[in-house]
Design a protein around this motif. Structure first.
Motif, PDB file in Angstrom:
ATOM      1  N   UNK A  43      35.485 -12.179  27.177  1.00 14.98           N
ATOM      2  CA  UNK A  43      34.733 -11.188  27.954  1.00 14.98           C
ATOM      3  C   UNK A  43      33.245 -11.532  27.977  1.00 14.98           C
ATOM      4  N   UNK A  44      32.714 -11.923  26.802  1.00 11.33           N
ATOM      5  CA  UNK A  44      31.303 -12.292  26.737  1.00 11.33           C
ATOM      6  C   UNK A  44      31.026 -13.508  27.613  1.00 11.33           C
ATOM      7  N   UNK A  45      31.959 -14.483  27.562  1.00 12.48           N
ATOM      8  CA  UNK A  45      31.800 -15.675  28.400  1.00 12.48           C
ATOM      9  C   UNK A  45      31.821 -15.309  29.873  1.00 12.48           C
ATOM     10  N   UNK A  46      32.760 -14.407  30.241  1.00 15.55           N
ATOM     11  CA  UNK A  46      32.845 -13.985  31.636  1.00 15.55           C
ATOM     12  C   UNK A  46      31.571 -13.272  32.076  1.00 15.55           C
ATOM     13  N   UNK A  47      31.069 -12.351  31.209  1.00 21.01           N
ATOM     14  CA  UNK A  47      29.831 -11.640  31.552  1.00 21.01           C
ATOM     15  C   UNK A  47      28.671 -12.613  31.664  1.00 21.01           C
ATOM     16  N   UNK A  48      28.614 -13.565  30.718  1.00 19.43           N
ATOM     17  CA  UNK A  48      27.534 -14.554  30.774  1.00 19.43           C
ATOM     18  C   UNK A  48      27.620 -15.398  32.040  1.00 19.43           C
ATOM     19  N   UNK A  49      28.858 -15.770  32.421  1.00 21.49           N
ATOM     20  CA  UNK A  49      29.033 -16.564  33.637  1.00 21.49           C
ATOM     21  C   UNK A  49      28.621 -15.779  34.870  1.00 21.49           C
ATOM     22  N   UNK A  50      29.080 -14.503  34.927  1.00 23.41           N
ATOM     23  CA  UNK A  50      28.704 -13.675  36.076  1.00 23.41           C
ATOM     24  C   UNK A  50      27.195 -13.454  36.119  1.00 23.41           C
ATOM     25  N   UNK A  51      26.594 -13.232  34.930  1.00 26.32           N
ATOM     26  CA  UNK A  51      25.144 -13.054  34.886  1.00 26.32           C
ATOM     27  C   UNK A  51      24.420 -14.308  35.355  1.00 26.32           C
ATOM     28  N   UNK A  52      24.925 -15.470  34.914  1.00 31.69           N
ATOM     29  CA  UNK A  52      24.315 -16.729  35.338  1.00 31.69           C
ATOM     30  C   UNK A  52      24.431 -16.912  36.847  1.00 31.69           C
ATOM     31  N   UNK A  53      25.626 -16.603  37.385  1.00 29.05           N
ATOM     32  CA  UNK A  53      25.805 -16.725  38.841  1.00 29.05           C
ATOM     33  C   UNK A  53      24.893 -15.758  39.588  1.00 29.05           C
ATOM     34  N   UNK A  54      24.766 -14.516  39.042  1.00 27.75           N
ATOM     35  CA  UNK A  54      23.887 -13.544  39.696  1.00 27.75           C
ATOM     36  C   UNK A  54      22.440 -14.010  39.677  1.00 27.75           C
ATOM     37  N   UNK A  55      22.015 -14.577  38.524  1.00 25.32           N
ATOM     38  CA  UNK A  55      20.644 -15.091  38.440  1.00 25.32           C
ATOM     39  C   UNK A  55      20.423 -16.249  39.409  1.00 25.32           C
ATOM     40  N   UNK A  56      21.419 -17.137  39.509  1.00 25.52           N
ATOM     41  CA  UNK A  56      21.306 -18.235  40.473  1.00 25.52           C
ATOM     42  C   UNK A  56      21.206 -17.716  41.898  1.00 25.52           C
ATOM     43  N   UNK A  57      22.041 -16.707  42.215  1.00 22.97           N
ATOM     44  CA  UNK A  57      21.998 -16.126  43.556  1.00 22.97           C
ATOM     45  C   UNK A  57      20.647 -15.455  43.812  1.00 22.97           C
ATOM     46  N   UNK A  58      20.141 -14.730  42.775  1.00 17.82           N
ATOM     47  CA  UNK A  58      18.833 -14.081  42.934  1.00 17.82           C
ATOM     48  C   UNK A  58      17.732 -15.108  43.162  1.00 17.82           C
ATOM     49  N   UNK A  59      17.777 -16.210  42.377  1.00 16.83           N
ATOM     50  CA  UNK A  59      16.750 -17.241  42.542  1.00 16.83           C
ATOM     51  C   UNK A  59      16.833 -17.891  43.915  1.00 16.83           C
ATOM     52  N   UNK A  60      18.081 -18.113  44.400  1.00 15.22           N
ATOM     53  CA  UNK A  60      18.234 -18.685  45.739  1.00 15.22           C
ATOM     54  C   UNK A  60      17.665 -17.755  46.800  1.00 15.22           C
ATOM     55  N   UNK A  61      17.956 -16.430  46.639  1.00 20.77           N
ATOM     56  CA  UNK A  61      17.424 -15.464  47.605  1.00 20.77           C
ATOM     57  C   UNK A  61      15.906 -15.422  47.546  1.00 20.77           C
ATOM     58  N   UNK A  62      15.365 -15.490  46.329  1.00 20.28           N
ATOM     59  CA  UNK A  62      13.915 -15.502  46.209  1.00 20.28           C
ATOM     60  C   UNK A  62      13.310 -16.720  46.890  1.00 20.28           C
ATOM     61  N   UNK A  63      13.975 -17.869  46.708  1.00 24.47           N
ATOM     62  CA  UNK A  63      13.479 -19.081  47.364  1.00 24.47           C
ATOM     63  C   UNK A  63      13.548 -18.952  48.883  1.00 24.47           C
ATOM     64  N   UNK A  64      14.643 -18.356  49.379  1.00 26.65           N
ATOM     65  CA  UNK A  64      14.751 -18.168  50.820  1.00 26.65           C
ATOM     66  C   UNK A  64      13.692 -17.205  51.332  1.00 26.65           C
ATOM     67  N   UNK A  65      13.487 -16.101  50.564  1.00 30.54           N
ATOM     68  CA  UNK A  65      12.459 -15.130  50.980  1.00 30.54           C
ATOM     69  C   UNK A  65      11.083 -15.775  50.949  1.00 30.54           C
ATOM     70  N   UNK A  66      10.814 -16.571  49.895  1.00 30.43           N
ATOM     71  CA  UNK A  66       9.519 -17.239  49.813  1.00 30.43           C
ATOM     72  C   UNK A  66       9.322 -18.201  50.983  1.00 30.43           C
ATOM     73  N   UNK A  67      10.428 -18.891  51.377  1.00 31.05           N
ATOM     74  CA  UNK A  67      10.324 -19.795  52.519  1.00 31.05           C
ATOM     75  C   UNK A  67      10.170 -19.067  53.842  1.00 31.05           C
ATOM     76  N   UNK A  68      10.722 -17.848  53.923  1.00 38.19           N
ATOM     77  CA  UNK A  68      10.657 -17.097  55.179  1.00 38.19           C
ATOM     78  C   UNK A  68       9.398 -16.247  55.295  1.00 38.19           C
ATOM     79  N   UNK A  69       8.708 -16.000  54.175  1.00 33.69           N
ATOM     80  CA  UNK A  69       7.533 -15.117  54.215  1.00 33.69           C
ATOM     81  C   UNK A  69       6.471 -15.590  55.198  1.00 33.69           C
ATOM     82  N   UNK A  70       6.069 -16.896  55.188  1.00 25.75           N
ATOM     83  CA  UNK A  70       5.059 -17.320  56.185  1.00 25.75           C
ATOM     84  C   UNK A  70       5.540 -17.120  57.616  1.00 25.75           C
ATOM     85  N   UNK A  71       6.823 -17.412  57.855  1.00 23.37           N
ATOM     86  CA  UNK A  71       7.357 -17.222  59.201  1.00 23.37           C
ATOM     87  C   UNK A  71       7.378 -15.749  59.566  1.00 23.37           C
ATOM     88  N   UNK A  72       7.704 -14.873  58.568  1.00 20.74           N
ATOM     89  CA  UNK A  72       7.721 -13.438  58.853  1.00 20.74           C
ATOM     90  C   UNK A  72       6.322 -12.941  59.190  1.00 20.74           C
TER      91      UNK A  72
END
Length: 408
Positions: free
Chosen positions: A272-301
């Motif tokens: 269970x801990x491994x699963x939570x850690x994996x899901x947390x890691x995936x969520x953090x990766x997704x958040x970082x990707x979204x942040x990178x996309x938002x940062x890339x889109x901010x000048x265009x916005x």
């Protein structure tokens, strides 16, 4: 070609002075495997089958003629033990009954009952798979009496044919006159019970006693020989099991189940801990990707917002329906506007202000009414302050228009 390893059985038995260890296959002669202490022994780690041979002091070994069918031997044996005042449990782990011979509806049976004594094992980590009587591990001479030692105690074993029917420790510490008198007394009692057949010899597995004197006192041909190597009991030959071992096996089973449950719970928690850690890691990766996309889109916005603002500012000038010239044209459509002199005109998409002069008050009133009711300017809500009259009867009028939700 590799040789197939034969299954190794371990046998612990009481020697003349100390406990001994033997190894071998089921039903075959054993090989010595070392000695233990006088107070007890311990099984090795590698044995596939463990057999504990207890001394005669741990058993009641009694012969009896039991009348009835063979399937009722056990019940009759329990009644016989009760009549003799022997206390024993009625389960298969405490009492074992073996038919030696039968005659005229009666069976000569050997009753083997465990006494309530502690098991002589110094370590209960490895428990025996089977428990048997020590004397049953040897090929005893037919129709004879055999005397040997178990942990410094003299023991007598009596056979009927090739089967052991009686075994007990002697009270005497040495094979002297007292021991021979006790032996004659045992034989006399067994003869009265009708369970003692014709004895042919007396075998000594000990270096004690005067053979000629023994022959004279017992009337049996006596001779001395070395104690043979034991034979490994066949698997399932005995179902006896002391209560100490049964309780300890149950305790070990409980500990094993508790340990397995704890390991299972730990494994589940870890998963269970491994699963939570994996899901947390995936969520953090997704958040970082979204942040990178938002940062890339901010000048265009920001550029899009600037373009939108610029288009909103330019919209009135490029929209034919809302540009200033068109609004001014709408203000000059009333017929009375020909007499009006517009001195101030201001327009934005959401408000309009008009100040002008009329030659007379009636013309000013007519113009303001026509402008307020114009369909093309109907989206404005108008305010018309009171006109200002001049000395030459001319009138200065004012009109303020705005959208309903931004009315001043």
């Amino acid at each position: 070609m590799a040789k197939t390893r034969k299954p190794t059985h371990e046998l612990l038995l009481p020697g003349a002075k100390v406990w001994q260890g033997w190894t071998g296959a089921g039903g075959a002669l054993c090989q010595p495997n070392g000695e233990h202490g006088a107070d007890g022994a311990v099984f090795g780690k590698d044995a596939q089958q463990r057999v504990l041979a207890l001394p005669a002091t741990h058993f009641w070994v009694l012969p009896a003629w039991l009348k009835g069918e063979s399937e009722h031997l056990r019940s009759m044996a329990l009644l016989h033990l009760e009549r003799m005042g022997v206390k024993a449990n009625d389960d298969a782990a405490s009492v074992q009954v073996t038919s030696i011979s039968s005659k005229e509806g009666a069976h000569l049976a050997r009753i083997l009952a465990l006494k309530d004594q502690p098991v002589p094992l110094t370590d209960l980590t490895r428990l025996p798979d089977e428990v048997t009587l020590h004397a049953l591990c040897y090929p005893l001479v037919q129709n004879s009496i055999t005397i040997f030692r178990e942990l410094d105690r003299l023991v007598v074993a009596i056979t009927s044919g090739a089967q052991l029917i009686y075994c007990t420790p002697l009270s005497s510490a040495r094979l002297d006159d007292n021991a021979l008198a006790e032996l004659n007394n045992i034989c006399l009692q067994l003869s009265f019970q009708g369970v003692l057949g014709r004895l042919e010899s007396l075998v000594l597995w000990i270096d004690e006693g005067d053979v000629s004197k023994i022959q004279r006192v017992t009337g049996l041909a006596a001779y001395r020989c070395d104690m043979p190597a034991p034979t490994m009991p066949q698997r399932g030959a005995s179902r006896l099991m002391p209560e100490d071992i049964t309780v300890e096996r149950q305790r070990q089973g409980t500990r094993t189940r508790t340990r397995l449950f704890a390991l299972s719970a730990g494994a589940t928690l870890a998963a269970a801990i491994t699963l939570v850690a994996t899901l947390t890691s995936l969520a953090l990766q997704e958040r970082n990707m979204l942040r990178e996309k938002v940062a890339g889109m901010s000048p265009r916005a920001a550029q899009v917002m600037d373009h939108k603002k610029a288009w909103q500012e330019a919209a009135p000038a490029v929209d034919p329906s809302t540009w200033p010239q068109q609004m001014l044209l709408h203000c000059m459509e009333p017929a009375s506007s020909t007499e009006a002199s517009i001195t101030h005109w201001e327009w934005t998409p959401d408000r309009m202000s008009i100040i002008g002069r009329m030659p007379g008050a009636s013309l000013a009133l007519e113009y303001t009414q026509e402008l307020a009711t114009s369909e093309k300017l109907a989206h404005f809500t108008w305010e018309v302050p009171a006109p200002v009259f001049a000395s030459d009867n001319s009138v200065t009028f004012e009109m303020k228009g705005g959208l309903p939700d931004e009315k001043e």
